[in-house]
Design an enzyme around this catalytic site. Structure first.
Site, PDB file in Angstrom:
ATOM      1  N   ASP A 139       0.852  -1.187   0.000  1.00 39.83           N
ATOM      2  CA  ASP A 139       0.000   0.000   0.000  1.00 39.83           C
ATOM      3  C   ASP A 139       0.888   1.237   0.000  1.00 39.83           C
ATOM      4  OD1 ASP A 139      -1.857  -2.012   0.474  1.00 39.83           O
ATOM      5  OD2 ASP A 139      -2.885  -0.953   2.087  1.00 39.83           O
TER       6      ASP A 139
ATOM      7  N   LYS B  93      -7.476   3.065  -2.490  1.00 41.67           N
ATOM      8  CA  LYS B  93      -7.758   3.080  -1.053  1.00 41.67           C
ATOM      9  C   LYS B  93      -8.010   4.522  -0.612  1.00 41.67           C
ATOM     10  CE  LYS B  93      -5.169   1.957   3.233  1.00 41.67           C
ATOM     11  NZ  LYS B  93      -3.928   1.327   3.732  1.00 41.67           N
TER      12      LYS B  93
ATOM     13  N   LYS C  40     -10.641  -0.141  -1.230  1.00 39.62           N
ATOM     14  CA  LYS C  40     -10.326  -0.315   0.186  1.00 39.62           C
ATOM     15  C   LYS C  40     -10.593   0.971   0.954  1.00 39.62           C
ATOM     16  CE  LYS C  40      -6.514  -1.467   3.383  1.00 39.62           C
ATOM     17  NZ  LYS C  40      -5.115  -1.930   3.487  1.00 39.62           N
TER      18      LYS C  40
END
Length: 293
Positions: A133, A202, A238
């Site tokens: 990430d 995300k 996400k």
């Protein structure tokens, strides 16, 4: 780059507001044991504390390893998410079937030299990370240098693919929607990240004042739908930051279900970044206070 024109997308705030009101009013009808367990299976169980140590990370991994001894009817979380330097610790102690997610590339600010970001990602993957990430380079994006922001993602994508040596390592790009501020910026960042090689987009790091919000999530999911319609590529979503209750999980689950459909209601395409919601989901089904994690 006119991302909104390219994909024919303009955020309709009035429409989204009505849709979110309907979702909020319908959460009790969505709630069920199966949905709570599905949400649990899509968690990236996260520890991102300044005082994390190898011992504290090992304790979290041990709890996940042993989880189904205490809760045999429950799935495991999708992954354990840690700082890059703990990837090897998780890998060395992982016994159960879950992924290793790392936050990398100078998380949470992404303020450093690209060479440093790439080296951190490379080391994390070499030491066992299954998912990386990273944070969108807001220093470039907010200056409207979209090509440079996209190029960083492309280079990280190439770097982790090389380091993976044949393994399939997913890349999630954190937009930090609370700092993007406007729906148009959130949409532009979504399309930029997807085009540049993100497997997931995300919402947030959890390290700024405004983290995941239903409105930001709705915009991002609409962008994923537009991108899928244009390219045939399914990009994951996400939400992260500030998700602390079973009701929060149901809200984001319902947004994904409403905008993207049931194909996205799987850990391959939908994750929660959470440090607190696990016990809340357990408690909602077990009908008692749970403090396992």
């Amino acid at each position: 780059m006119d991302y909104l024109g390219k994909y024919g997308y303009a955020p309709d705030m009035e429409k989204m507001g009505r849709a979110l009101e309907i979702i909020a009013a319908n959460l009790d009808n969505v709630a069920s044991e199966q949905v709570y367990k599905d949400c649990f299976s899509m968690m990236d169980l996260t520890t991102l504390k300044t005082d994390d140590t190898p011992a504290s990370v090992c304790r979290l991994v041990a709890k996940v390893n042993a989880f189904q001894e205490s809760y045999p009817e429950w799935p495991l979380p999708a992954s354990v998410c840690v700082y890059s330097n703990f990837a090897a610790v998780v890998d060395a102690h992982r016994k159960a079937d879950f992924n290793i997610t790392v936050v990398s590339a100078c998380f949470p600010s992404s303020q450093s030299f690209l060479e440093v970001k790439l080296r951190e990602c490379e080391l994390a993957v070499q030491q066992g990370a299954d998912e990386v990430d990273i944070v969108l380079a807001l220093n470039k994006f907010l200056a409207e240098d979209y090509e440079s922001a996209a190029e960083e993602i492309r280079q990280v994508r190439a770097c982790i693919d090389r380091a993976a040596n044949g393994r399939n390592v997913h890349l999630k790009v954190i937009l930090e929607t609370g700092l993007l501020r406007t729906p148009d910026n959130i949409a532009k960042a979504s399309f930029l990240a997807m085009e540049a090689g993100a497997d997931f987009i995300k919402t947030s790091t959890g390290k700024v004042d405004v983290n995941a919000t239903p409105m930001a999530a709705y915009v991002m999911c609409e962008c994923i739908a537009k991108y899928y319609a244009a390219t045939g590529k399914k990009i994951g979503f996400k939400p992260a930051g500030g998700i602390s209750s079973a009701a929060d999980a149901l809200c984001y689950y319902s947004i994904v279900s409403s905008v993207l459909g049931k194909d996205w209601l799987t850990k391959d395409l939908f994750r929660f970044g959470v440090s607190r919601v696990a016990n809340s989901l357990l408690a909602a089904v077990e009908q008692k206070t749970v403090a396992y994690f």
